[in-house]
Design an enzyme around this catalytic site. Structure first.
Site, short mmCIF file in Angstrom:
data_model
loop_
_atom_site.label_atom_id
_atom_site.label_comp_id
_atom_site.label_asym_id
_atom_site.label_seq_id
_atom_site.Cartn_x
_atom_site.Cartn_y
_atom_site.Cartn_z
N GLN A 90 12.43 -6.57 -7.26
CA GLN A 90 11.51 -7.11 -8.27
C GLN A 90 11.46 -6.34 -9.59
O GLN A 90 11.51 -6.93 -10.66
CB GLN A 90 10.10 -7.19 -7.67
CG GLN A 90 9.04 -7.63 -8.66
CD GLN A 90 7.81 -8.19 -7.99
OE1 GLN A 90 7.90 -9.11 -7.18
NE2 GLN A 90 6.66 -7.64 -8.31
N ALA A 131 -7.17 -11.45 -1.19
CA ALA A 131 -7.54 -10.07 -1.52
C ALA A 131 -8.34 -10.05 -2.83
O ALA A 131 -9.19 -10.91 -3.05
CB ALA A 131 -6.29 -9.19 -1.57
N GLU A 132 -8.04 -9.11 -3.73
CA GLU A 132 -8.80 -9.02 -4.99
C GLU A 132 -8.06 -9.72 -6.12
O GLU A 132 -8.32 -9.53 -7.30
CB GLU A 132 -9.08 -7.54 -5.31
CG GLU A 132 -8.06 -6.76 -6.08
CD GLU A 132 -6.69 -6.55 -5.45
OE1 GLU A 132 -6.33 -7.22 -4.45
OE2 GLU A 132 -5.94 -5.72 -5.99
N GLN A 133 -7.10 -10.59 -5.75
CA GLN A 133 -6.20 -11.17 -6.75
C GLN A 133 -6.90 -12.07 -7.78
O GLN A 133 -6.45 -12.19 -8.91
CB GLN A 133 -5.08 -11.93 -6.03
CG GLN A 133 -4.19 -10.99 -5.22
CD GLN A 133 -3.54 -11.64 -4.01
OE1 GLN A 133 -3.52 -12.87 -3.91
NE2 GLN A 133 -3.00 -10.85 -3.10
N ASP A 173 -6.06 5.78 2.23
CA ASP A 173 -6.25 4.36 2.03
C ASP A 173 -7.67 4.01 2.54
O ASP A 173 -8.19 4.67 3.42
CB ASP A 173 -5.22 3.59 2.84
CG ASP A 173 -5.16 2.13 2.42
OD1 ASP A 173 -4.26 1.80 1.65
OD2 ASP A 173 -6.02 1.34 2.86
N ASN A 200 0.09 -4.35 -7.83
CA ASN A 200 1.39 -3.73 -8.15
C ASN A 200 2.26 -4.67 -8.96
O ASN A 200 2.86 -4.26 -9.96
CB ASN A 200 2.14 -3.34 -6.86
CG ASN A 200 1.40 -2.27 -6.11
OD1 ASN A 200 1.17 -1.19 -6.62
ND2 ASN A 200 1.00 -2.58 -4.89
N SER A 201 2.33 -5.92 -8.55
CA SER A 201 3.16 -6.88 -9.27
C SER A 201 2.65 -7.04 -10.69
O SER A 201 3.43 -7.07 -11.65
CB SER A 201 3.13 -8.24 -8.57
OG SER A 201 3.74 -8.14 -7.31
N HIS A 246 0.83 -1.21 0.00
CA HIS A 246 0.00 0.00 0.00
C HIS A 246 0.86 1.26 0.00
O HIS A 246 0.57 2.25 -0.65
CB HIS A 246 -0.90 0.04 1.24
CG HIS A 246 -1.96 -1.03 1.24
ND1 HIS A 246 -3.29 -0.76 1.11
CD2 HIS A 246 -1.85 -2.38 1.34
CE1 HIS A 246 -3.98 -1.89 1.14
NE2 HIS A 246 -3.13 -2.89 1.28
N HIS A 276 1.34 -13.79 -7.69
CA HIS A 276 0.08 -13.94 -6.93
C HIS A 276 -0.97 -12.93 -7.42
O HIS A 276 -2.06 -12.89 -6.87
CB HIS A 276 0.36 -13.75 -5.44
CG HIS A 276 0.65 -12.32 -5.05
ND1 HIS A 276 1.55 -11.53 -5.72
CD2 HIS A 276 0.13 -11.53 -4.07
CE1 HIS A 276 1.59 -10.34 -5.15
NE2 HIS A 276 0.74 -10.31 -4.16
N1 UDP Z 1 8.05 -6.48 -3.83
C1 UDP Z 1 9.41 -6.42 -4.00
N2 UDP Z 1 10.14 -7.49 -3.59
C2 UDP Z 1 9.61 -8.59 -3.03
C3 UDP Z 1 8.20 -8.64 -2.88
C4 UDP Z 1 7.45 -7.58 -3.28
O1 UDP Z 1 9.94 -5.45 -4.53
O2 UDP Z 1 10.34 -9.52 -2.69
C5 UDP Z 1 7.22 -5.33 -4.23
C6 UDP Z 1 6.60 -5.54 -5.59
O3 UDP Z 1 7.49 -5.08 -6.59
C7 UDP Z 1 5.33 -4.72 -5.46
C8 UDP Z 1 4.97 -4.81 -3.98
O4 UDP Z 1 6.17 -5.17 -3.32
O5 UDP Z 1 5.59 -3.37 -5.79
C9 UDP Z 1 3.92 -5.86 -3.70
O6 UDP Z 1 2.68 -5.37 -4.03
P1 UDP Z 1 1.53 -6.26 -4.66
O7 UDP Z 1 0.36 -5.38 -4.88
O8 UDP Z 1 2.02 -6.96 -5.86
O9 UDP Z 1 1.25 -7.38 -3.60
P2 UDP Z 1 0.96 -7.37 -2.02
O10 UDP Z 1 2.28 -7.42 -1.36
O11 UDP Z 1 0.20 -6.11 -1.70
O12 UDP Z 1 0.18 -8.62 -1.82
#
Ligand code: UDP
Length: 474
Positions: free
Chosen positions: A344, A382-384, A115, A363-364, A16, A359
């Protein structure tokens, strides 16, 4: 003096915070005053942004507040894993209303970007006579889909967990099974979480509008549906990560990496283009022991080179390790395991990466779109499950691994063979070159164009800033 001053309230979770910080950077680079209200445990990325030259204010408010009775180490959303703890989390968040309002009183705010879990910010904004803009950090398709799921409850009309149902009233025929709907939504038993979600929904409806980390061309039908059918005000200003991040921020993105970035790049440089699978499940994805064994089996049997990021959630920073014995030795040279936080965005943008097992965190997913990398989708919670549909059925830039169950705790249920098959479907043979890769590269181009001067996101951002300036003068 007439410049708008926006206050940002991100949630305590990196998924977030990262996009909210990027949003603040974006406004700041367009001459808008910005201040983030955060707590010491999540200040590092904000301080880093300040040090790299962004003019962003930071106001620290202690979380958890003393009166909440929560121990000082309960600082992150990822720690609130039981319903009882969620109840305490909601109370702790409520206790912050007073100190935040006191601070705003002294600061002449013109807008709050909040948020969804800071539900009281809608009342705060009303008190100050300013707009409250929501920032969910997700896209239009998931917002439209969850609204229709909530309105129509189609999962109640099927006779078994395996019978697919259609989510009505959407631009595409999206089908799900009951187990992909969170249990708390199905059973409708009152809990702390359900009460919190009711408040989220109610404050959501009363918000001035929504800022969306997406771009029009990615999901035009859903952007139109959100505005025209659901009647909501919204601005798409993404992908945020494309606006103003330097190489170093792309390598770090939120936390310090558990691997030396250069070492990782050198390894990737030694591989052929589009030949490496990158597998990571966001900041919270955790799995059972049995699932990790299946995953190891699956990736090994795919025969592809890989980077696998493990040990998230509770295991992160501990020495526990569930990777099957012997796996690392057997796959030496073919694979790297990153225990903890991976760089990442840097990895996804390396030409050797050919697929991303994800997943489907928003963001990913967006990071893969911006890098032009096709995906193997493995939604967890979540909303995945909605995001998966955007990737596999609307954009057609990925294949599903066959994840059928919404599960927040340690996840399981995906056989190794399913992973092998999905990876091979994308990486091996003509399918890769012809379909997934070409479409993914088209999405990447569209994303770049959207944030350029005159692009759809650029224009939407200008329109939003103009509206905030106008409201300030009213
Ligand atoms: N991320 C990262 N390295 C990791 C895991 C996650 O840089 O080992 C970053 C990823 O690039 C993204 C965020 O953390 O920007 C994860 O957000 P996402 O919405 O994909 O998933 P959430 O963690 O909220 O389930």
């Amino acid at each position: 003096m007439n410049q708008p001053h926006i206050f940002f309230l991100p949630l305590m979770a990196h998924g977030h915070l990262i996009p909210m910080l990027e949003l603040a950077k974006l406004f700041s680079s367009r001459g808008v005053r910005t201040t983030i209200i955060s707590n010491p445990a999540f200040s590092e990325p904000i301080v880093n942004a300040q040090e790299s030259g962004f003019d962003i204010g930071l106001k620290m408010i202690k979380f958890p507040p003393r009166e909440s009775g929560l121990p000082d180490h309960m600082v992150s959303l990822t720690q609130f894993i039981t319903d009882e703890l969620i109840g305490k989390f909601a109370k702790a968040v409520d206790l912050l209303q007073e100190p935040v309002e006191k601070f705003l009183q002294e600061s002449n705010p013109s807008c709050i970007v909040s948020d969804m879990f800071w539900t009281w910010t809608v009342d705060t904004a009303a008190k100050f006579g300013i707009p409250r803009l929501l920032f969910h950090g997700t896209g239009f398709l998931p917002m439209c889909a969850s609204e229709q799921m909530w309105l129509h409850k189609p999962y109640k009309k099927v006779f078994s967990d395996f019978e697919p149902f259609l989510l009505p009233n959407l631009p595409h025929q999206l089908r799900f099974v009951r187990t992909q709907v969170p249990e708390f939504q199905q059973v409708e038993i009152e809990s702390h979480f359900s009460k919190l979600l009711d408040r989220v929904r109610e404050s959501d409806q009363r918000s001035y509008g929504v800022i969306v980390n997406s771009f029009y061309e990615l999901e035009p039908d859903y952007s139109d549906h959100f505005k025209k059918v659901l009647g909501r005000k919204a601005w798409s200003i993404g992908p945020l990560l494309l606006w103003n991040n330097g190489d170093e921020e792309r390598a770090q993105r939120g936390k310090k990496s558990a691997i030396d970035a250069q070492e990782c790049l050198t390894w990737l440089d030694s591989k052929k283009p589009n030949s490496v699978v990158y597998m990571c499940f966001g900041s919270m994805g955790i799995f059972t022991h049995a699932q990790l064994h299946e995953t190891a089996k699956g990736i090994e049997a795919s025969g592809q080179d890989f980077i696998w990021v493990t040990s998230k959630g509770e295991n992160e920073d501990k020495n526990e390790d569930d990777i099957p014995e012997g796996f690392e030795e057997r796959t030496k040279g073919k694979g790297i395991i990153i225990r903890g936080w991976a760089p990442q965005v840097m990895i996804l943008n390396h030409p050797s990466i050919g697929a991303f097992v994800t997943h489907c965190g928003w963001n990913s997913m967006l990071e893969a779109v911006c890098a032009g990398v096709p995906m193997v989708t493995w939604p967890l919670c979540a909303e995945q499950f909605f995001n998966e549909k955007l990737v596999t059925e609307v954009l057609k830039i990925g294949v599903p691994v066959g994840s059928k169950k919404w599960q927040q705790g340690p996840a399981e249920g995906v056989p190794g063979e399913a992973l092998t098959e999905a990876i091979r479907h994308i990486m091996v043979g003509e399918a890769y070159e012809m379909r997934f890769n070409i479409r993914a590269k088209t999405c990447k181009e569209m994303a770049r164009t959207a944030v350029e001067e005159g692009g759809s996101s650029y224009k939407d951002l200008s329109a939003l800033i103009a509206e905030l300036e106008h409201l300030k003068h009213m």
